[in-house]
Design an enzyme around this catalytic site. Structure first.
Site, PDB file in Angstrom:
ATOM      1  CG  ASP A  28       2.337   0.623  -6.777  1.00 39.94           C
ATOM      2  OD1 ASP A  28       2.410  -0.086  -7.787  1.00 39.94           O
ATOM      3  OD2 ASP A  28       2.141   0.164  -5.638  1.00 39.94           O
ATOM      4  CG  HIS A  47      -2.076   0.627  -4.950  1.00 39.96           C
ATOM      5  ND1 HIS A  47      -3.157  -0.012  -5.518  1.00 39.96           N
ATOM      6  CD2 HIS A  47      -1.049  -0.260  -5.009  1.00 39.96           C
ATOM      7  CE1 HIS A  47      -2.793  -1.226  -5.908  1.00 39.96           C
ATOM      8  NE2 HIS A  47      -1.523  -1.404  -5.608  1.00 39.96           N
ATOM      9  CG  ASP A  90     -24.459   8.076   1.614  1.00 44.57           C
ATOM     10  OD1 ASP A  90     -25.362   8.741   1.078  1.00 44.57           O
ATOM     11  OD2 ASP A  90     -24.597   7.488   2.708  1.00 44.57           O
ATOM     12  CE1 TYR A 141     -24.731  12.300   6.486  1.00 46.27           C
ATOM     13  CE2 TYR A 141     -22.581  13.368   6.431  1.00 46.27           C
ATOM     14  CZ  TYR A 141     -23.409  12.379   6.904  1.00 46.27           C
ATOM     15  OH  TYR A 141     -22.936  11.482   7.813  1.00 46.27           O
ATOM     16  CG  HIS A 177      -2.566  -5.275  -2.895  1.00 45.16           C
ATOM     17  ND1 HIS A 177      -1.681  -6.201  -3.368  1.00 45.16           N
ATOM     18  CD2 HIS A 177      -2.407  -4.179  -3.694  1.00 45.16           C
ATOM     19  CE1 HIS A 177      -0.998  -5.705  -4.402  1.00 45.16           C
ATOM     20  NE2 HIS A 177      -1.416  -4.467  -4.600  1.00 45.16           N
ATOM     21  N   GLY A 193       8.965   0.046   0.529  1.00 42.46           N
ATOM     22  CA  GLY A 193       9.378  -1.066   1.392  1.00 42.46           C
ATOM     23  C   GLY A 193       9.853  -0.706   2.779  1.00 42.46           C
ATOM     24  CG  HIS A 251      -2.811  -4.617  -9.203  1.00 44.90           C
ATOM     25  ND1 HIS A 251      -1.999  -3.668  -9.788  1.00 44.90           N
ATOM     26  CD2 HIS A 251      -2.420  -4.714  -7.925  1.00 44.90           C
ATOM     27  CE1 HIS A 251      -1.136  -3.227  -8.890  1.00 44.90           C
ATOM     28  NE2 HIS A 251      -1.371  -3.844  -7.746  1.00 44.90           N
ATOM     29  N   GLY A 311       0.818  -1.212   0.000  1.00 42.81           N
ATOM     30  CA  GLY A 311       0.000   0.000   0.000  1.00 42.81           C
ATOM     31  C   GLY A 311       0.849   1.257   0.000  1.00 42.81           C
TER      32      GLY A 311
HETATM   33 ZN    ZN Z   1      -0.521  -3.180  -5.928  1.00 36.94          ZN
END
Ligand code: ZN
Length: 243
Positions: A88, A107, A132, A239, A109, A58, A181, A40
């Site tokens: 990414d 991003h 919403d 809202y 998973h 990493g 993915h 992520g």
């Molecule tokens: Zn990915």
């Protein structure tokens, strides 16, 4: 015009706020259970200066400090930070170029949204929780070709998303499933992008249960979709508290 690397350090210092926002968005992904280990990534953009701040590649979330965030230009060249940017990055950059209204990209998973992406299925607007936040189904991209995978894969992932949004408003549907993915989400800020990632996962889980309980469920009517989406968005939103 000097390029970004020639800017005095005091100039780059003004990115401290964005670095903190990007770190906070990354940590929010962990708090919401959307990422495992170092999976992520979240980023944010300073549109005025054309610089993107993104999580380093990493590095354990627990060890991250604002100063670890990596600053790149719109070509992905690192202009500040001693660590390598998230792998990414090229997808994030492409989304910032293609969707000028967004200020943050996330991003993950996350499990249920990824399951829909792996199944190659869009998430239908089954109910008002979805309506919403997403004005219509959360779309899924086409599968990348062998050439796209073997070439500039991360950039091509961004292109696949951009193609899928040719006739969609990215601000009305702030998420996509990349086929085979996982999801990418975005928002006006890194915080909002992370919020959308959490909502998407909840909506994906509910949709999975809904599709399981009732195959062929047609989802909300256009009237209910409109009622809920425009209650929270647009000129006539009602809202929350009046500002
Ligand atoms: Zn990915």
């Amino acid at each position: 015009m000097p390029n970004a690397t020639q800017q005095p350090l005091s100039d780059l210092g003004t990115l401290d706020t964005l670095k903190r926002q990007v770190l906070e968005a990354n940590l929010e992904l962990v708090r919401q259970g959307l990422v495992l280990f170092t999976f992520g990534n979240a980023s944010g953009i300073d549109r005025h200066r054309g610089l993107v701040v993104i999580k380093p590649s990493g590095v354990d979330y627990a060890a991250l400090a604002p100063s670890d965030m990596v600053v790149t230009d719109m070509d992905g060249k690192v202009v500040d930070g001693g660590l390598r940017p998230s792998s990414d990055l090229a997808t994030h950059l492409l989304l910032y170029k293609e969707f000028p209204g967004i200020g943050g990209v996330v991003h993950t998973h996350s499990e249920y949204a990824t399951a829909w992406a792996q199944a190659g299925r869009e998430i239908p607007a089954f109910g008002t929780t979805h309506a919403d936040y997403f004005y219509g189904p959360v779309p899924v991209t086409e599968e990348l070709t062998q050439e796209e995978i073997g070439g500039d894969y991360v950039h091509n992932t961004g292109l696949a998303i951009s193609r899928r949004f040719r006739d969609l408003d990215p601000l009305a549907v702030p998420a996509v499933l990349v086929a085979g993915h996982a999801p990418f989400c975005w928002g006006k800020t890194p915080h909002e992008a992370a919020h959308h990632a959490a909502v998407l996962e909840t909506v994906a889980r509910m949709a999975y249960y809904t599709a399981t309980l009732r195959q062929g469920c047609s989802g909300v009517s256009q009237a209910l979709l409109d009622r809920h989406y425009f209650r929270k968005h647009g000129a006539n939103a009602t809202y929350g508290q009046e500002k």
